[in-house]
Scaffold this motif. Structure first.
Motif, mmCIF file in Angstrom:
data_model
loop_
_atom_site.group_PDB
_atom_site.id
_atom_site.type_symbol
_atom_site.label_atom_id
_atom_site.label_comp_id
_atom_site.label_asym_id
_atom_site.label_seq_id
_atom_site.Cartn_x
_atom_site.Cartn_y
_atom_site.Cartn_z
ATOM 1 N N VAL A 159 0.754 -1.383 0.019
ATOM 2 C CA VAL A 159 -0.017 -0.097 -0.093
ATOM 3 C C VAL A 159 0.948 1.130 0.168
ATOM 4 O O VAL A 159 0.599 2.147 -0.793
ATOM 5 C CB VAL A 159 -0.796 -0.025 1.304
ATOM 6 N N PHE A 160 1.997 1.266 0.798
ATOM 7 C CA PHE A 160 2.610 2.349 0.780
ATOM 8 C C PHE A 160 3.441 2.647 -0.669
ATOM 9 O O PHE A 160 3.403 3.858 -0.804
ATOM 10 C CB PHE A 160 3.782 2.251 2.007
ATOM 11 N N LEU A 161 3.978 1.565 -0.995
ATOM 12 C CA LEU A 161 4.626 1.698 -2.316
ATOM 13 C C LEU A 161 3.716 2.209 -3.393
ATOM 14 O O LEU A 161 3.925 3.168 -4.308
ATOM 15 C CB LEU A 161 5.233 0.339 -2.672
ATOM 16 N N HIS A 162 2.386 1.693 -3.329
ATOM 17 C CA HIS A 162 1.238 2.098 -4.499
ATOM 18 C C HIS A 162 1.206 3.555 -4.180
ATOM 19 O O HIS A 162 0.886 4.221 -5.111
ATOM 20 C CB HIS A 162 -0.048 1.260 -4.312
ATOM 21 N N GLU A 163 1.065 3.977 -2.975
ATOM 22 C CA GLU A 163 0.811 5.545 -2.737
ATOM 23 C C GLU A 163 1.802 6.304 -3.289
ATOM 24 O O GLU A 163 1.662 7.489 -3.594
ATOM 25 C CB GLU A 163 0.536 5.656 -1.147
ATOM 26 N N ALA A 164 3.095 6.074 -2.728
ATOM 27 C CA ALA A 164 4.306 6.686 -3.325
ATOM 28 C C ALA A 164 4.436 6.827 -4.925
ATOM 29 O O ALA A 164 4.734 7.810 -5.514
ATOM 30 C CB ALA A 164 5.479 5.849 -2.797
ATOM 31 N N TYR A 165 4.001 5.753 -5.483
ATOM 32 C CA TYR A 165 3.889 5.744 -7.027
ATOM 33 C C TYR A 165 2.800 6.688 -7.679
ATOM 34 O O TYR A 165 3.206 7.466 -8.477
ATOM 35 C CB TYR A 165 3.624 4.266 -7.558
ATOM 36 N N LYS A 180 1.963 9.280 -5.946
ATOM 37 C CA LYS A 180 2.367 10.724 -5.787
ATOM 38 C C LYS A 180 3.419 11.092 -6.804
ATOM 39 O O LYS A 180 3.321 12.310 -7.292
ATOM 40 C CB LYS A 180 2.959 10.931 -4.355
ATOM 41 N N GLN A 181 4.242 10.258 -7.018
ATOM 42 C CA GLN A 181 5.281 10.568 -8.028
ATOM 43 C C GLN A 181 4.705 10.670 -9.255
ATOM 44 O O GLN A 181 5.042 11.600 -10.036
ATOM 45 C CB GLN A 181 6.136 9.460 -8.237
ATOM 46 N N ARG A 182 3.680 10.128 -9.812
ATOM 47 C CA ARG A 182 3.053 10.153 -11.100
ATOM 48 C C ARG A 182 2.280 11.570 -11.129
ATOM 49 O O ARG A 182 2.400 11.886 -11.936
ATOM 50 C CB ARG A 182 2.112 8.966 -11.289
ATOM 51 N N ALA A 183 1.617 11.887 -10.055
ATOM 52 C CA ALA A 183 0.981 13.037 -10.006
ATOM 53 C C ALA A 183 1.866 14.145 -10.159
ATOM 54 O O ALA A 183 1.614 15.200 -10.832
ATOM 55 C CB ALA A 183 0.070 13.222 -8.884
ATOM 56 N N GLU A 184 3.001 13.981 -9.527
ATOM 57 C CA GLU A 184 3.949 15.290 -9.264
ATOM 58 C C GLU A 184 4.807 15.352 -10.843
ATOM 59 O O GLU A 184 4.842 16.479 -11.518
ATOM 60 C CB GLU A 184 5.298 15.022 -8.397
ATOM 61 N N SER A 185 4.978 14.208 -11.400
ATOM 62 C CA SER A 185 5.628 14.281 -12.703
ATOM 63 C C SER A 185 4.835 14.767 -13.575
ATOM 64 O O SER A 185 4.653 15.462 -14.679
ATOM 65 C CB SER A 185 5.925 12.889 -13.344
ATOM 66 N N LYS A 186 3.189 14.516 -13.494
ATOM 67 C CA LYS A 186 2.237 15.211 -14.556
ATOM 68 C C LYS A 186 2.016 16.664 -14.302
ATOM 69 O O LYS A 186 1.843 17.290 -15.248
ATOM 70 C CB LYS A 186 0.886 14.390 -14.247
ATOM 71 N N ARG A 187 2.090 17.080 -13.092
ATOM 72 C CA ARG A 187 2.246 18.623 -12.837
ATOM 73 C C ARG A 187 3.348 19.491 -13.372
ATOM 74 O O ARG A 187 3.097 20.271 -13.955
ATOM 75 C CB ARG A 187 2.140 18.705 -11.194
ATOM 76 N N ARG A 188 4.471 18.445 -13.267
ATOM 77 C CA ARG A 188 5.691 19.345 -13.966
ATOM 78 C C ARG A 188 5.174 19.536 -15.577
ATOM 79 O O ARG A 188 5.979 20.116 -16.319
ATOM 80 C CB ARG A 188 6.992 18.529 -13.701
#
Length: 142
Positions: free
Chosen positions: A83-89, A91-99
């Motif tokens: 679950v932790f790894l999925h949430e981190a993934y 978040k990382q995906r949302a951050e890269s989309k924002r950039r």
């Protein structure tokens, strides 16, 4: 010379059975018998044998633990870490989309049409009464 021929004949008779003076039918039966009872080479000397299983078993046969090495068994799944790894993934995906979207906006900025300096557009300045008046004036022109 005759001694050599008799020695060769003795060797010949040692390895082969001679049916001298027998009937053709008996000779035929004897040949068939001896050819049928000939010994085959041992299994180890053959390249392929129908008696020896030369292929591995098909997967799924037997119990589920046949041939499984316990030391190489995959670790059990830890649900919290998954679950932790999925949430981190995520978040990382949302951050890269924002950039990506920020970069896209910056690149398209020079090519956008420019807006006026705050002057109201004609459509936004008109009230409903003014619009009705303009419609009546256009109709009067006809």
């Amino acid at each position: 010379m005759s001694e050599q021929v008799s020695a060769e004949q003795a060797d010949f008779e040692k390895y082969f059975t001679v049916f001298a003076g027998s009937a053709e039918e008996d000779v035929s039966y004897a040949k068939t018998f001896w050819s049928a009872s000939a010994l085959h080479p041992p299994l180890e000397s053959r390249l392929v044998s129908a008696d020896v299983r030369q292929r591995l078993r098909v997967a799924g046969n037997g119990s589920p633990h046949d041939g499984v090495n316990i030391a190489h068994r995959p670790p059990s799944i830890d649900l919290k870490s998954e679950v932790f790894l999925h949430e981190a993934y995520l978040k990382q995906r949302a951050e890269s989309k924002r950039r990506y979207l920020e970069k896209k906006e910056m690149l398209s900025l020079p090519y956008r049409p420019r807006k006026d300096d705050g002057a109201p557009s004609p459509a936004s300045a008109d009230s409903p009464e003014d619009v009705q008046q303009a419609i009546l004036e256009v109709r009067a022109l006809d």
